[in-house]
Design an enzyme around this catalytic site. Sequence first.
Site, PDB file in Angstrom:
ATOM      1  N   GLU A   1      19.785 -35.858  35.340  1.00  0.00           N
ATOM      2  CA  GLU A   1      20.035 -36.137  36.751  1.00  0.00           C
ATOM      3  C   GLU A   1      19.117 -37.256  37.244  1.00  0.00           C
ATOM      4  O   GLU A   1      17.889 -37.139  37.103  1.00  0.00           O
ATOM      5  CB  GLU A   1      19.846 -34.845  37.567  1.00  0.00           C
ATOM      6  CG  GLU A   1      20.883 -33.792  37.190  1.00  0.00           C
ATOM      7  CD  GLU A   1      20.453 -32.353  37.512  1.00  0.00           C
ATOM      8  OE1 GLU A   1      19.565 -32.161  38.356  1.00  0.00           O
ATOM      9  OE2 GLU A   1      21.017 -31.426  36.884  1.00  0.00           O
TER      10      GLU A   1
ATOM     11  N   SER B   1      24.434 -30.429  36.446  1.00  0.00           N
ATOM     12  CA  SER B   1      24.888 -29.299  35.674  1.00  0.00           C
ATOM     13  C   SER B   1      23.974 -29.226  34.467  1.00  0.00           C
ATOM     14  O   SER B   1      24.183 -29.903  33.462  1.00  0.00           O
ATOM     15  CB  SER B   1      26.336 -29.535  35.228  1.00  0.00           C
ATOM     16  OG  SER B   1      26.686 -28.626  34.207  1.00  0.00           O
ATOM     17  N   GLU B   2      22.919 -28.477  34.601  1.00  0.00           N
ATOM     18  CA  GLU B   2      21.953 -28.399  33.511  1.00  0.00           C
ATOM     19  C   GLU B   2      22.610 -27.810  32.264  1.00  0.00           C
ATOM     20  O   GLU B   2      22.276 -28.178  31.139  1.00  0.00           O
ATOM     21  CB  GLU B   2      20.737 -27.575  33.939  1.00  0.00           C
ATOM     22  CG  GLU B   2      19.886 -28.240  35.031  1.00  0.00           C
ATOM     23  CD  GLU B   2      20.498 -28.172  36.416  1.00  0.00           C
ATOM     24  OE1 GLU B   2      21.462 -27.391  36.625  1.00  0.00           O
ATOM     25  OE2 GLU B   2      20.022 -28.907  37.315  1.00  0.00           O
TER      26      GLU B   2
ATOM     27  N   GLN C   1      15.484 -31.888  35.638  1.00  0.00           N
ATOM     28  CA  GLN C   1      14.695 -32.541  36.695  1.00  0.00           C
ATOM     29  C   GLN C   1      13.415 -31.766  37.048  1.00  0.00           C
ATOM     30  O   GLN C   1      12.354 -32.367  37.252  1.00  0.00           O
ATOM     31  CB  GLN C   1      15.569 -32.741  37.926  1.00  0.00           C
ATOM     32  CG  GLN C   1      15.025 -33.743  38.899  1.00  0.00           C
ATOM     33  CD  GLN C   1      16.109 -34.220  39.852  1.00  0.00           C
ATOM     34  OE1 GLN C   1      16.414 -33.566  40.836  1.00  0.00           O
ATOM     35  NE2 GLN C   1      16.705 -35.367  39.571  1.00  0.00           N
ATOM     36  N   PHE C   2      13.535 -30.476  37.110  1.00  0.00           N
ATOM     37  CA  PHE C   2      12.368 -29.594  37.250  1.00  0.00           C
ATOM     38  C   PHE C   2      12.619 -28.408  36.312  1.00  0.00           C
ATOM     39  O   PHE C   2      13.764 -27.937  36.224  1.00  0.00           O
ATOM     40  CB  PHE C   2      12.224 -29.068  38.680  1.00  0.00           C
ATOM     41  CG  PHE C   2      11.712 -30.069  39.672  1.00  0.00           C
ATOM     42  CD1 PHE C   2      10.363 -30.098  40.032  1.00  0.00           C
ATOM     43  CD2 PHE C   2      12.565 -30.986  40.249  1.00  0.00           C
ATOM     44  CE1 PHE C   2       9.892 -31.027  40.945  1.00  0.00           C
ATOM     45  CE2 PHE C   2      12.101 -31.931  41.168  1.00  0.00           C
ATOM     46  CZ  PHE C   2      10.762 -31.948  41.522  1.00  0.00           C
ATOM     47  N   ALA C   3      11.574 -27.905  35.695  1.00  0.00           N
ATOM     48  CA  ALA C   3      11.748 -26.760  34.789  1.00  0.00           C
ATOM     49  C   ALA C   3      12.393 -25.590  35.532  1.00  0.00           C
ATOM     50  O   ALA C   3      13.117 -24.789  34.939  1.00  0.00           O
ATOM     51  CB  ALA C   3      10.405 -26.332  34.198  1.00  0.00           C
ATOM     52  N   ASP C   4      12.144 -25.514  36.839  1.00  0.00           N
ATOM     53  CA  ASP C   4      12.735 -24.470  37.679  1.00  0.00           C
ATOM     54  C   ASP C   4      14.263 -24.495  37.640  1.00  0.00           C
ATOM     55  O   ASP C   4      14.899 -23.528  38.053  1.00  0.00           O
ATOM     56  CB  ASP C   4      12.294 -24.665  39.134  1.00  0.00           C
ATOM     57  CG  ASP C   4      10.817 -24.997  39.249  1.00  0.00           C
ATOM     58  OD1 ASP C   4      10.120 -24.269  39.939  1.00  0.00           O
ATOM     59  OD2 ASP C   4      10.362 -25.996  38.650  1.00  0.00           O
ATOM     60  N   TYR C   5      14.832 -25.600  37.197  1.00  0.00           N
ATOM     61  CA  TYR C   5      16.292 -25.729  37.182  1.00  0.00           C
ATOM     62  C   TYR C   5      16.868 -25.623  35.782  1.00  0.00           C
ATOM     63  O   TYR C   5      18.006 -25.995  35.526  1.00  0.00           O
ATOM     64  CB  TYR C   5      16.718 -27.054  37.828  1.00  0.00           C
ATOM     65  CG  TYR C   5      16.155 -27.233  39.209  1.00  0.00           C
ATOM     66  CD1 TYR C   5      16.024 -26.136  40.059  1.00  0.00           C
ATOM     67  CD2 TYR C   5      15.724 -28.463  39.663  1.00  0.00           C
ATOM     68  CE1 TYR C   5      15.486 -26.275  41.327  1.00  0.00           C
ATOM     69  CE2 TYR C   5      15.189 -28.613  40.932  1.00  0.00           C
ATOM     70  CZ  TYR C   5      15.064 -27.517  41.755  1.00  0.00           C
ATOM     71  OH  TYR C   5      14.530 -27.663  43.010  1.00  0.00           O
TER      72      TYR C   5
ATOM     73  N   PRO D   1      20.325 -22.648  34.425  1.00  0.00           N
ATOM     74  CA  PRO D   1      21.740 -22.814  34.072  1.00  0.00           C
ATOM     75  C   PRO D   1      21.935 -23.364  32.646  1.00  0.00           C
ATOM     76  O   PRO D   1      23.015 -23.253  32.091  1.00  0.00           O
ATOM     77  CB  PRO D   1      22.256 -23.819  35.117  1.00  0.00           C
ATOM     78  CG  PRO D   1      21.313 -23.711  36.264  1.00  0.00           C
ATOM     79  CD  PRO D   1      19.976 -23.414  35.642  1.00  0.00           C
TER      80      PRO D   1
ATOM     81  N   HIS E   1       9.926 -25.727  42.682  1.00  0.00           N
ATOM     82  CA  HIS E   1       9.459 -26.986  42.091  1.00  0.00           C
ATOM     83  C   HIS E   1       8.091 -26.769  41.455  1.00  0.00           C
ATOM     84  O   HIS E   1       7.286 -27.696  41.372  1.00  0.00           O
ATOM     85  CB  HIS E   1       9.350 -28.103  43.133  1.00  0.00           C
ATOM     86  CG  HIS E   1      10.614 -28.396  43.868  1.00  0.00           C
ATOM     87  ND1 HIS E   1      10.969 -27.758  45.023  1.00  0.00           N
ATOM     88  CD2 HIS E   1      11.621 -29.259  43.588  1.00  0.00           C
ATOM     89  CE1 HIS E   1      12.132 -28.233  45.445  1.00  0.00           C
ATOM     90  NE2 HIS E   1      12.557 -29.130  44.593  1.00  0.00           N
TER      91      HIS E   1
HETATM   92  C1  LIG Z   1      19.900 -26.313  39.777  1.00  0.00           C
HETATM   93  C2  LIG Z   1      19.305 -27.516  40.410  1.00  0.00           C
HETATM   94  N1  LIG Z   1      19.332 -28.678  39.742  1.00  0.00           N
HETATM   95  C3  LIG Z   1      18.751 -29.777  40.275  1.00  0.00           C
HETATM   96  C4  LIG Z   1      18.146 -29.736  41.499  1.00  0.00           C
HETATM   97  C5  LIG Z   1      17.448 -30.974  42.074  1.00  0.00           C
HETATM   98  N2  LIG Z   1      18.197 -31.529  43.187  1.00  0.00           N
HETATM   99  C6  LIG Z   1      17.957 -31.156  44.456  1.00  0.00           C
HETATM  100  S1  LIG Z   1      19.009 -31.850  45.552  1.00  0.00           S
HETATM  101  C7  LIG Z   1      19.815 -32.690  44.324  1.00  0.00           C
HETATM  102  C8  LIG Z   1      20.992 -33.559  44.673  1.00  0.00           C
HETATM  103  C9  LIG Z   1      22.105 -32.774  45.298  1.00  0.00           C
HETATM  104  O1  LIG Z   1      23.137 -33.618  45.704  1.00  0.00           O
HETATM  105  P1  LIG Z   1      24.370 -33.051  46.509  1.00  0.00           P
HETATM  106  O2  LIG Z   1      24.820 -31.779  45.900  1.00  0.00           O
HETATM  107  O3  LIG Z   1      25.370 -34.141  46.610  1.00  0.00           O
HETATM  108  O4  LIG Z   1      23.821 -32.679  47.942  1.00  0.00           O
HETATM  109  P2  LIG Z   1      23.208 -33.644  49.062  1.00  0.00           P
HETATM  110  O5  LIG Z   1      21.744 -33.760  48.804  1.00  0.00           O
HETATM  111  O6  LIG Z   1      23.915 -34.938  48.953  1.00  0.00           O
HETATM  112  O7  LIG Z   1      23.463 -32.975  50.359  1.00  0.00           O
HETATM  113  C10 LIG Z   1      19.242 -32.423  43.090  1.00  0.00           C
HETATM  114  C11 LIG Z   1      19.696 -33.000  41.811  1.00  0.00           C
HETATM  115  C12 LIG Z   1      18.147 -28.490  42.157  1.00  0.00           C
HETATM  116  N3  LIG Z   1      17.581 -28.346  43.363  1.00  0.00           N
HETATM  117  N4  LIG Z   1      18.728 -27.409  41.597  1.00  0.00           N
END
Ligand SMILES: Cc1ncc(C[n+]2csc(CCOP(=O)(O)OP(=O)(O)O)c2C)c(N)n1
Lengths: 337, 337, 415, 415
Positions: free
Chosen positions: B29, B59-60, B82-86, B89, B129
């Site tokens: 991501e 989509s991890e 992006q973060f180990a917390d994620y 999935p 995070h």
């Molecule tokens: C499972 C998971 N993966 C990655 C992230 C990191 N992350 C936070 S917001 C984001 C982008 C999300 O984009 P979108 O769904 O389009 O929502 P928007 O911010 O545009 O409202 C990401 C990758 C997360 N919070 N949770």
Amino acid sequence: MASMSMIQALNSALDTVMGRDPNVLTFGEDVGYFGGVFKVTEHLQQKYGAKRCFDAPISEGGIAGTAIGMAVYGLRPVVEIQFADYMYPAYDQLVSEAAKIRYRSAGEFTVPLTVRMPYGGGIFGGQTHSQSPEALFTHVAGLKTVIPSTPYDAKGLLISAIEDDDPVIFLEPKRIYNGPFDGRRDRPVVPWSKHDASEVPEGHYTIPIGKAAVVREGADCTILAYGTMVHVAMAAAEESGIDAEVIDLRTLVPVDIETIVKSVSKTGRCVIVHEATRTSGYGGELSALVQEHCFYQLEAPIERVTGYDTPYPHALEWEYFPTPPRLIKAMRRVMEA
Amino acid sequence: MASMSMIQALNSALDTVMGRDPNVLTFGEDVGYFGGVFKVTEHLQQKYGAKRCFDAPISEGGIAGTAIGMAVYGLRPVVEIQFADYMYPAYDQLVSEAAKIRYRSAGEFTVPLTVRMPYGGGIFGGQTHSQSPEALFTHVAGLKTVIPSTPYDAKGLLISAIEDDDPVIFLEPKRIYNGPFDGRRDRPVVPWSKHDASEVPEGHYTIPIGKAAVVREGADCTILAYGTMVHVAMAAAEESGIDAEVIDLRTLVPVDIETIVKSVSKTGRCVIVHEATRTSGYGGELSALVQEHCFYQLEAPIERVTGYDTPYPHALEWEYFPTPPRLIKAMRRVMEA
Amino acid sequence: MDQASGPRRSNALSLHVPAPRARPGDKPDFSGWSFPEPGATPKPDIDAPAFELRDYAYGLIRVLDMEGNALGPWAPHLSPDFMRRALNHMLLTRAFDERMHRAQRQGKTSFYMQSLGEEAISVAAGMALSPDDMCFPSYRQQGLLIARDYPLIDMMHQIYSNARDPLKGRQLPIMYSSKQAGFFTISGNLATQLPQAVGWAMASAYSGDVRIAAAWVGDGATAEGDFHSALTFAAVYRAPVIINVTNNQWAISSFQGIAGGENTTFAARGIGYGVPPLRVDGNDFLAVYAVTQWAAERARANLGPTLIEHFSYRGGPHSTSDDPARYRPADEYSCWPLGDPIARLKQHLISLGEWSEEQHRAAQEEAAETVRATGREAEKVGTLAEGAHARASMFDDVYKDVPWHLRQQRDESGS
Amino acid sequence: MDQASGPRRSNALSLHVPAPRARPGDKPDFSGWSFPEPGATPKPDIDAPAFELRDYAYGLIRVLDMEGNALGPWAPHLSPDFMRRALNHMLLTRAFDERMHRAQRQGKTSFYMQSLGEEAISVAAGMALSPDDMCFPSYRQQGLLIARDYPLIDMMHQIYSNARDPLKGRQLPIMYSSKQAGFFTISGNLATQLPQAVGWAMASAYSGDVRIAAAWVGDGATAEGDFHSALTFAAVYRAPVIINVTNNQWAISSFQGIAGGENTTFAARGIGYGVPPLRVDGNDFLAVYAVTQWAAERARANLGPTLIEHFSYRGGPHSTSDDPARYRPADEYSCWPLGDPIARLKQHLISLGEWSEEQHRAAQEEAAETVRATGREAEKVGTLAEGAHARASMFDDVYKDVPWHLRQQRDESGS
Ligand SMILES: Cc1ncc(C[n+]2csc(CCOP(=O)(O)OP(=O)(O)O)c2C)c(N)n1
Ligand SMILES: Cc1ncc(C[n+]2csc(CCOP(=O)(O)OP(=O)(O)O)c2C)c(N)n1
Ligand SMILES: [Mg+2]
Ligand SMILES: [Mg+2]
């Protein structure tokens, strides 16, 4: 009182709670009309209707996620993950959500959810019908982890789990669903009816979460076990000639530290047994706890008898499975140390 | 040689390996044009093209799953969570697939995959995070788990991980991406350039997986640490007046048992420190290993200094984070025991 | 590896990696996008079979034209009072965002996320749903709380993790939770709320309740498996739930093509489950209101879920940790062809003779002043740096009761 | 709990739980299903835009009519020799299934899964794909191995976990793996192979290779998140991959409505990603062959993925652990409106004058005899009960090299 197998006892627990509380419902793959691949939910759909006991799509993440939503609403869902080996797609919902919702909402939203999963080997199920993933839950703050070893405990603990206001991971040792198994597959199969703990009351009763049971008193060494391994431990204690005290943990988190400490303080020796892979298994935690609490009482190194750090190998299942001989060897080592 | 931050060192590792081996590619991501939210993949898309460094859908599971397929094909994918917390999935693909494909295919199919994940707290990132999920990987046979603590190690270990023929979970201590942090947030921020281990060769070199480093020799007690906690341990050793030997494990599985045993045999005392929640954390395994191997040399109970068994609380981060004072208290206890 | 370097034949395969049309330095390019005219999309009965609604996924339901006229069958016929309230909610949301973004920059807290440009999506939903319908938001629906009159100051307390933070300092700023407001505790893990919303809706149906659920997810996060399980379960059990995709074109630095937006619309995902897929101009308050109301009625009539794609643009940075100038043209937002939701509702009210530039300026100033005053109050209680929470409170609410090991850790932490 | 028992108003919500039309004791009921006539579905160019192919999700591509005539534009014009080979592959697959199912019943191994009624799906794909295309099967595509002439005896060795088991006794029976045969190691975890197939295809494209990937998943398992991520990634990166859904109406005891089949088709899922959705009669060898070939050509032309739903029926129990008489009418299979894939191809060859009942009986007998003879060979090597594998081998292949802790465990296990 009736003599029940563990399956019947679990079924009776569900039946008992569903009969008392309309907020209890149960679902999962093949759980409805069919009654579950292990029959734990048999007749419940027929008795309580399809809205209270139903099949779910093959999506463990969806099962966990929707069940969390139901629990947040105010129901007490009980879901079945068909095999613990298939819980991984649900892991995010269980770890990131079920476990944390009370905390992150400062107590406003809660998740009285029970997740049942048959676990463990000994049925020639190969790599994906044999796993013991309990340590993947015990590491997660906010989850409770419970594992019964007899029909009596299974019913009492499952009722407690369903009535608990926090999410409970309820691992069912499938190898002893239909009879106590002590790891000696050369011996005739024993049905539960031959075992005292198969006498199960028909109605409501509970076994408290967080309380272990001393299932065999002994003076020489302490064996910490849970699930199927309780029966292996009992057999090892009988066969070894070593007067072992066998503790059935029943709850892994929160663990009954008092019972453990009391026993090891007495015996000075401790063997831990589980079927899960060794490295970072729950045995590591138990070993750490025992030496933290009983360092000065320990007369020998704590031993771990566990599954090996490999996937569960189909044809070599009986080499993998911790059996009484392996446990006895470890008991001898702690006695001779 | 150049002075690099850990981020720059990781970027240099990727650059080095991508420059040598067309089979290495990286995605995740925000990894492509943007270069990653922590900038670890900065400029790589510009240098190697969008087919070798690109953005992935959020989509991890898909990231891990497709990367496994690529590795099976013969590539050496490096993916960023992006973060180990994620990572949850992706957990099924990592545990059920990456870890088991070599075994279940009897060596026919292999997964030379590297999964990079920033982990750990100390950045006011709150519950999602800040997590340290290393124990969820160390329990899984078939995975290697690596955690660097300096720019020099980060580059050498990441190159080893990418060149390794097995899947490697590569956890990056994000709190020390830009400078060594010893847990004393009252002190001025130190950049990596002030630290010896920021001198990083431009080209190719490796640090072997499975080898720990004794980062401080000492006679009184052994501290086992990894990632950010290495710096906390060093600070505690300096401040405490206790002559601690600090071991930076660098690899958690397979762990360098020799270095650990040698040290604890010498000191007779051991403190383990990690940021992850305590129960069933990797510290439990370390504690078990140490007492199994060094029971007769131990002069005091092994202590664990860890994150608490709660989610990572945003505003109470500095109460949660294991700091030198907490570690020193434990060191005192083992010295006084 | 000979395998991987592979045979490069004339009919060789090649990998496609989507890229946006414009990057920093480029001119924003929205050419080639065409939208149905406002008012042109018919409005189906709420009991229309999902199969007949498929084409809604490829259109765009619009009510307001760019001159402020409300057109066509979706026009919801709201009273001027109601619309003024809506406008004020949106103004307040924007003013709140502005100030809290700044507060983070000033070091008063660790993190903030604005909803600039997307205010209509949450405010309209907040007003179209019943107050006791349950919302499962992502992190950019602060407008829901504001539309439901959740105290602004409690939002600030949460953002500052101060002594009155309803979440006791435990959550990242903006990860609100309010049972009272029917606003589910926001998760930092994307998309997890979706199957939860479906489960909540199933529970409501199971219980013979009348309340429905609604959930929100970003375009980027639709790629998570939870999106799929939510739609699967919602379709299978006909859950009374609305699943909203807020397509604001960006997911941090990734344009919507990385989530699959190059090939079709996000609304189209619904088709594969037999879930009605409505695509709506997310910057058109009236359209969002009408579509939400339609979906809510459908759900209440036991006709099951609806998937709504709100087509919009993320006007601000992803969060205070982000700098969009590094990956998209700085002026892309100002070129957004569907305008600004506040300006458009304002224009509508003006064209009705129910609002004026002057009134608007006054309302804007009032919103700013409300936020300022509330901010002062909140800051009096404290900001993050001050560390308002007792160490011991960290150990509460992990479980209903504190087990022995957490009691022990609590005791040790204090010593 | 007052919340959960809730207000039972007249407009109360209620939960819908899908149920199949017939349970044990009921008459099988396939009434109301209508299918396009064989030959009636047009065949698009391989470069047709996905958007124009949407309606294929709701039809059914059929070539063979029930009298054995091959009709319409999808008829693949295969030589009689080729079709006889196909028929023999299917006969061998069925004979193999029969015997191995029995072998499990006789205690020679722990587990078996037949593909009764679904033989065309895998055999046709195995013959339509290039031999070096990579297959990511689920557990019911043994026909792929047979069509690719993988040694039957090696399949048996695997099933018996005997000394010649290529997988060293490590895997559950039927979880084959063969790099040589382009057959990826089967996972016991449903649907995980889907994103892997997409990744493999992406790698092939990345490498300028010409090989494509194909994957199979059951109707039930489409509900897993991996199905969604596979389609998302395949669409976004236009991966050269074919994703096959084998809709055999059942997932163990759950009918396809539990996976979402009540609301729309499984092929329709493709629409939401902009992936061409072809729905084909899975019991029609020629149709499956033609559709696979079309999708493969499309993929090879860098035009991206195709989703194929194979409409069929699981003729046997789910596995040797299952008894379908407990949840579906015992005679449901015999009422399946689209017949038996073997009988239908046989009929076609007969109607062409290229086959006879006599030849068929002989071929059937030959297949049975091949299986019998191979079975005897395999059993000579050993069956599960005999425990052919050295304990020490358990510790190999966890990693490329055996690390210290596994060496230690290996040593201890022997003592
Ligand atoms: C499972 C998971 N993966 C990655 C992230 C990191 N992350 C936070 S917001 C984001 C982008 C999300 O984009 P979108 O769904 O389009 O929502 P928007 O911010 O545009 O409202 C990401 C990758 C997360 N919070 N949770
Ligand atoms: C992740 C996962 N969940 C559950 C199972 C148990 N399981 C094995 S097969 C099966 C049914 C699959 O049905 P379907 O996908 O329709 O395939 P079919 O058996 O009909 O070919 C289930 C639930 C599993 N193997 N993996
Ligand atoms: Mg977005
Ligand atoms: Mg099926």
